[in-house]
Design a protein around this motif. Structure first.
Motif, short mmCIF file in Angstrom:
data_model
loop_
_atom_site.label_atom_id
_atom_site.label_comp_id
_atom_site.label_asym_id
_atom_site.label_seq_id
_atom_site.Cartn_x
_atom_site.Cartn_y
_atom_site.Cartn_z
N ARG A 1 1.21 -17.16 38.78
CA ARG A 1 1.43 -18.40 39.53
C ARG A 1 1.43 -18.18 41.04
O ARG A 1 0.84 -18.97 41.78
CB ARG A 1 2.73 -19.09 39.10
CG ARG A 1 2.65 -19.90 37.85
CD ARG A 1 1.56 -20.93 37.85
NE ARG A 1 1.83 -22.08 38.68
CZ ARG A 1 1.06 -23.16 38.74
NH1 ARG A 1 -0.02 -23.23 38.03
NH2 ARG A 1 1.38 -24.15 39.52
N PRO A 2 2.09 -17.12 41.57
CA PRO A 2 1.97 -16.90 43.01
C PRO A 2 0.53 -16.68 43.48
O PRO A 2 0.14 -17.17 44.53
CB PRO A 2 2.83 -15.66 43.27
CG PRO A 2 3.85 -15.70 42.20
CD PRO A 2 3.12 -16.24 40.99
N LEU A 3 -0.26 -15.97 42.67
CA LEU A 3 -1.66 -15.78 43.06
C LEU A 3 -2.41 -17.10 43.01
O LEU A 3 -3.20 -17.42 43.92
CB LEU A 3 -2.34 -14.75 42.15
CG LEU A 3 -3.78 -14.44 42.53
CD1 LEU A 3 -3.81 -13.56 43.76
CD2 LEU A 3 -4.51 -13.80 41.39
N TYR A 4 -2.18 -17.88 41.98
CA TYR A 4 -2.81 -19.19 41.85
C TYR A 4 -2.45 -20.08 43.04
O TYR A 4 -3.31 -20.70 43.66
CB TYR A 4 -2.35 -19.84 40.53
CG TYR A 4 -3.00 -21.16 40.21
CD1 TYR A 4 -4.20 -21.21 39.53
CD2 TYR A 4 -2.38 -22.35 40.57
CE1 TYR A 4 -4.79 -22.43 39.22
CE2 TYR A 4 -2.96 -23.57 40.27
CZ TYR A 4 -4.17 -23.60 39.59
OH TYR A 4 -4.75 -24.80 39.29
N LYS A 5 -1.16 -20.12 43.38
CA LYS A 5 -0.71 -20.94 44.51
C LYS A 5 -1.23 -20.39 45.84
O LYS A 5 -1.51 -21.16 46.76
CB LYS A 5 0.81 -21.04 44.54
CG LYS A 5 1.37 -21.87 43.40
CD LYS A 5 2.85 -22.18 43.56
CE LYS A 5 3.70 -20.96 43.56
NZ LYS A 5 5.14 -21.27 43.55
N ALA A 6 -1.37 -19.06 45.94
CA ALA A 6 -1.87 -18.47 47.17
C ALA A 6 -3.32 -18.87 47.43
O ALA A 6 -3.69 -19.20 48.56
CB ALA A 6 -1.76 -16.95 47.10
N PHE A 7 -4.14 -18.87 46.39
CA PHE A 7 -5.53 -19.28 46.56
C PHE A 7 -5.65 -20.79 46.72
O PHE A 7 -6.54 -21.27 47.42
CB PHE A 7 -6.39 -18.80 45.40
CG PHE A 7 -6.83 -17.37 45.53
CD1 PHE A 7 -7.62 -16.97 46.58
CD2 PHE A 7 -6.43 -16.43 44.61
CE1 PHE A 7 -8.02 -15.65 46.72
CE2 PHE A 7 -6.81 -15.11 44.73
CZ PHE A 7 -7.62 -14.71 45.79
#
Length: 132
Positions: free
Chosen positions: A91-97
């Motif tokens: 989720r942090p990677l998803y939100k970061a992109f």
């Protein structure tokens, strides 16, 4: 504008609990990063599947005369680490992109590194740690 309805994890309609997250890579992730986010999602699915296979192999090992401790820990790992890995590094990677957030990138790299260290420890196969 229609409100986005949470769609992940996909749950059967008869359950009282509802999905917690909205996830749509095609809609929310910019075009240059879609392939990478899909690959990381596939990595998360493979990690979760590996934890499930570990439970099955620990059941087989227990049936063959091994200790039930490994089965208990492997069950704990699949129940604990599958949802935690989704919320703590995918989720942090998803939100970061999605939002171009440097904090979420940092959170992803830090937590993903810690999970890789834990996976390495589990790969060593310390007896009684829930790994076969």
């Amino acid at each position: 504008m229609a409100e986005k309805v949470n769609n992940f994890p996909p749950l059967p309609k008869f359950l009282k609990i509802k999905p917690c997250f909205y996830q749509n890579i095609d809609e929310e992730i910019p075009a240059p990063h879609k392939q990478l986010v899909r690959k990381v999602y596939t990595l998360w699915l493979m990690y979760s599947a590996t934890l499930c296979v570990n439970v099955i192999s620990c059941i087989a090992w227990w049936a063959g005369g091994g200790s039930p401790t490994n089965f208990g820990f492997s069950l704990l790992w699949v129940i604990l680490f599958s949802p935690c890995s989704y919320t703590c590094w995918f989720r942090p990677l998803y939100k970061a992109f999605r939002a171009d957030s440097s904090f979420n990138f940092m959170a992803f790299f830090f937590i993903f590194f810690l999970q890789c260290v834990l996976a390495l420890i589990q790969t060593i196969g310390i007896s009684g740690w829930g790994t076969w």
